[in-house]
Design an enzyme around this catalytic site. Structure first.
Site, short mmCIF file in Angstrom:
data_model
loop_
_atom_site.label_atom_id
_atom_site.label_comp_id
_atom_site.label_asym_id
_atom_site.label_seq_id
_atom_site.Cartn_x
_atom_site.Cartn_y
_atom_site.Cartn_z
N SER A 84 -5.13 5.03 5.63
CA SER A 84 -4.06 4.14 6.05
C SER A 84 -4.07 4.06 7.56
O SER A 84 -4.47 5.00 8.25
CB SER A 84 -2.71 4.68 5.56
OG SER A 84 -1.65 4.06 6.24
N CYS A 87 5.16 -2.59 8.55
CA CYS A 87 5.54 -1.28 9.09
C CYS A 87 5.26 -1.20 10.58
O CYS A 87 4.26 -1.71 11.06
CB CYS A 87 4.84 -0.17 8.32
SG CYS A 87 5.30 -0.15 6.57
N CYS A 113 1.12 -8.34 5.31
CA CYS A 113 0.74 -6.95 5.09
C CYS A 113 -0.73 -6.78 4.73
O CYS A 113 -1.48 -7.72 4.62
CB CYS A 113 1.67 -6.32 4.06
SG CYS A 113 3.32 -6.05 4.74
N ASP A 114 -1.09 -5.53 4.48
CA ASP A 114 -2.44 -5.00 4.58
C ASP A 114 -3.58 -5.89 4.11
O ASP A 114 -4.43 -6.30 4.88
CB ASP A 114 -2.51 -3.66 3.86
CG ASP A 114 -1.69 -2.59 4.57
OD1 ASP A 114 -0.88 -2.96 5.44
OD2 ASP A 114 -1.84 -1.42 4.25
N LYS A 115 -3.68 -6.17 2.82
CA LYS A 115 -4.83 -6.90 2.29
C LYS A 115 -4.60 -8.40 2.25
O LYS A 115 -5.53 -9.17 2.01
CB LYS A 115 -5.19 -6.41 0.88
CG LYS A 115 -5.34 -4.91 0.76
CD LYS A 115 -6.32 -4.34 1.77
CE LYS A 115 -6.26 -2.83 1.84
NZ LYS A 115 -5.00 -2.31 2.38
N ASP A 127 0.81 -1.21 0.00
CA ASP A 127 0.00 0.00 0.00
C ASP A 127 0.84 1.27 0.00
O ASP A 127 0.46 2.28 -0.60
CB ASP A 127 -0.93 0.01 1.22
CG ASP A 127 -2.16 -0.86 0.99
OD1 ASP A 127 -2.06 -1.80 0.18
OD2 ASP A 127 -3.19 -0.62 1.64
N GLU A 158 -6.70 4.55 -0.14
CA GLU A 158 -6.36 5.17 1.13
C GLU A 158 -5.97 6.63 0.94
O GLU A 158 -5.41 7.00 -0.09
CB GLU A 158 -5.21 4.41 1.80
CG GLU A 158 -5.62 3.03 2.28
CD GLU A 158 -4.49 2.30 3.00
OE1 GLU A 158 -3.33 2.76 2.88
OE2 GLU A 158 -4.76 1.29 3.66
#
Length: 557
Positions: free
Chosen positions: A468, A192, A119-121, A78, A442
């Site tokens: 985010s 992160c 990570c995110d998704k 992202d 985002e």
């Protein structure tokens, strides 16, 4: 065994022949087949080390007397996709991941699965797939990265870099200082380092009961990650022996507990979107009203970057998710202790020995940051189906001002950089929802620009898009219905007075119902931004944020 479908009987000789070409021996056909669902991708820092993780997981599975087969999913970073068309692919990638995992696992009749997301998704995509497939499954994530330090010793992370751009643009720091932050903001592999979306979802995965204790907070570079891998294989074997499946674990009560943790630690607003989608895949009727009910009874116990200077390594040092849950367990009626988890034990047993090691990082019930959760659901004539604010990332509890309207993120960022936004304004970024974006991008660049220019407490931002986990300030997202679906945010006009009341959970525009009705008659739906390819199909099928932005199924009745 489920895998007998492809390995037992004379008629499966062709199947066995193909499997022998992969290296299997006759004795392997008497063992469980385990899918190792990895997400090794070199361009994503949180995933660049997962190739080695996959090797370790396979070794652990073999040692437990099972046969591993590894495959990979796609993924989107992202941060790298931010600020251009790439961000429109981020949320839709969640659906591709879920579909691809379902495809591989069901096509090959695996008995169990170990998922390696980070990570995110990727984490929620795999969780959605696990609900669909519903075979014994354990998650072991790649782990967070450590925070960085500049040459001056200042602690920094990815949000520092984004905000540094705004600070440089407004003359608050030099080019050399921005370069220093850039060079040290992301010092290693791992997700992160703040309480951004990736870490939030990995923490929730742990609390839901799909991952082992420690999954959310142990750093990617910590040797304890390897111990988690070993235990994951052992736990999977127990789950298979006892036939415990994801839908046995992810109940409405488990989701309540996940949101209780989310509220206590002030997680990313994206957790709402993803967990609603996971609930749908699990066949559960779970909505934003229930999330709001959890928020009202759970105190906010820890603030992590971007809401403070603490990072995931500090949370881990202070006791991790188990310590937060143990502290919440002291408040009656918050947690459900007797539900099963992938350890084969109950939540009560998992957290029995936990305790807070640093009360500066994780506060006690007697000294919370606030009596209610770090995420709140807002409603009103601007968000009839709800909106989300990360209340723990702002000290401002009520904001009222004239709206400055932008019909895209690019338009908004340009306007902010050109000085079109001033103290007291409410920035509105619309037509960026799941359908309108498409992909619900985002808004980290605009929020970071506002914060970097020193306006974080003096300017609010509303959007039907997402934020985010690194965003902070007075940022209200997931406004539903979205503008492209004819939501009230589409009816706003420049200068309308908007009120955001966090304590009262209200999001309203000071315009009469009659005036809004008049504007609705005059409103025309804009042409879709994308009409072809995957994004074109996605825009036609996706639902609003209040239902998790999942793809709607055609009714064949």
């Amino acid at each position: 065994m489920r895998s007998d479908m492809i390995k037992k009987g004379f008629d499966k000789a062709p199947h066995r022949s193909l499997l022998k070409a992969t290296g299997l021996k006759d004795e392997d056909f008497h063992k469980p087949f385990v899918a190792i669902c990895n997400s090794f991708i070199e361009i994503i820092p949180g995933h660049k080390h997962l190739n080695e993780f996959g090797r370790l997981v396979k070794e652990a599975v073999r040692a437990a007397g099972m046969v591993p087969f590894e495959f990979n999913t796609i993924g989107v970073d992202d941060g790298i996709a931010m600020g251009h068309i790439g961000m429109r692919y981020s949320l839709p990638s969640r659906e591709i991941i879920a579909d691809s995992v379902e495809t591989v696992v069901n096509a090959h009749w695996f008995d169990g699965m170990i998922c390696i997301p980070n990570c995110d998704k990727i984490t929620p995509g795999m969780m959605m797939a696990a609900m669909r497939i519903n075979i014994p499954t354990v998650f072991v994530s790649g782990g967070p990265m450590a925070a960085g330090k500049t040459s001056k010793g200042e602690v920094v992370d990815l949000s520092s870099v984004f905000e540094g751009v705004g600070a440089y643009q407004s003359g608050k720091i030099s080019e050399e200082e921005l370069k220093d932050i850039e060079d040290h903001g992301c010092p290693s592999c791992g997700s992160c380092s703040g309480m951004f979306t990736a870490n939030s979802m990995n923490c929730l995965c742990e609390v839901l009961g799909l991952a082992l204790p420690g999954n959310g907070s142990i750093l990617a570079t910590d040797s304890r990650r390897e111990q988690l891998i070993q235990r994951a294989a052992e736990s999977l074997k127990i789950l298979m022996e006892r036939d415990i499946k994801p839908r046995d674990i992810v109940t409405e009560e488990a989701i309540d507990d996940a949101f209780a943790l989310d509220m206590a630690m002030g997680g990313s607003t994206n957790t709402v979107l993803h967990t609603l989608a996971i609930a749908q895949e699990a066949g559960l009727d779970y909505d934003m009203n229930r999330i709001d009910a959890v928020s009202r009874k759970v105190p906010h116990l820890c603030k992590v970057s971007p809401a403070s200077n603490w990072h995931m390594e500090d949370i881990d040092r202070a006791g991790g998710m188990s310590a937060i849950l143990k502290e919440l367990s002291r408040k009656e009626g918050v947690l459900h202790f007797d539900r099963i988890t992938v350890t084969g034990k109950t939540l009560r047993e998992n957290i029995a020995d936990a305790e807070i090691q640093d009360k500066e990082v994780i506060h006690s019930l007697e000294n919370p940051h606030s009596q209610e959760g770090g995420l709140r659901i807002l409603k009103g004539n601007l968000a009839k189906d709800g909106a989300v604010i990360k209340s723990g990332a702002t000290e401002v509890k009520r904001f009222e001002g004239p709206c400055v309207i932008f019909n895209s993120q690019d338009e908004a960022l340009a306007g902010i950089m050109l000085g079109k936004v001033k103290k007291g304004d409410v920035v509105v970024i619309r037509y960026e929802g799941p359908r309108g974006g498409p992909g619900m991008p985002e808004m980290l660049a605009p929020t970071s620009a506002i914060a970097g220019m020193g306006l974080g407490a003096d300017v609010a931002l509303l959007t039907d898009g997402r934020f985010s986990g690194a965003s902070r300030g007075i940022s209200v997202g997931h406004i539903s219905p979205e503008a492209a679906a004819g939501g009230e945010i589409a009816l706003l006009q420049q200068g309308d007075i908007v009120c955001i009341d966090v304590e009262e959970r209200l999001l309203e525009v000071k315009v009469s119902d009659e005036e809004l009705a008049k504007r609705r008659k005059e409103w025309k739906r804009p042409e879709p931004k994308v009409k072809t390819g995957w994004l074109g199909r996605y825009a036609q099928m996706v639902t609003s944020a209040n239902t998790g932005a999942v793809l709607k199924m055609q009714n064949f009745d």
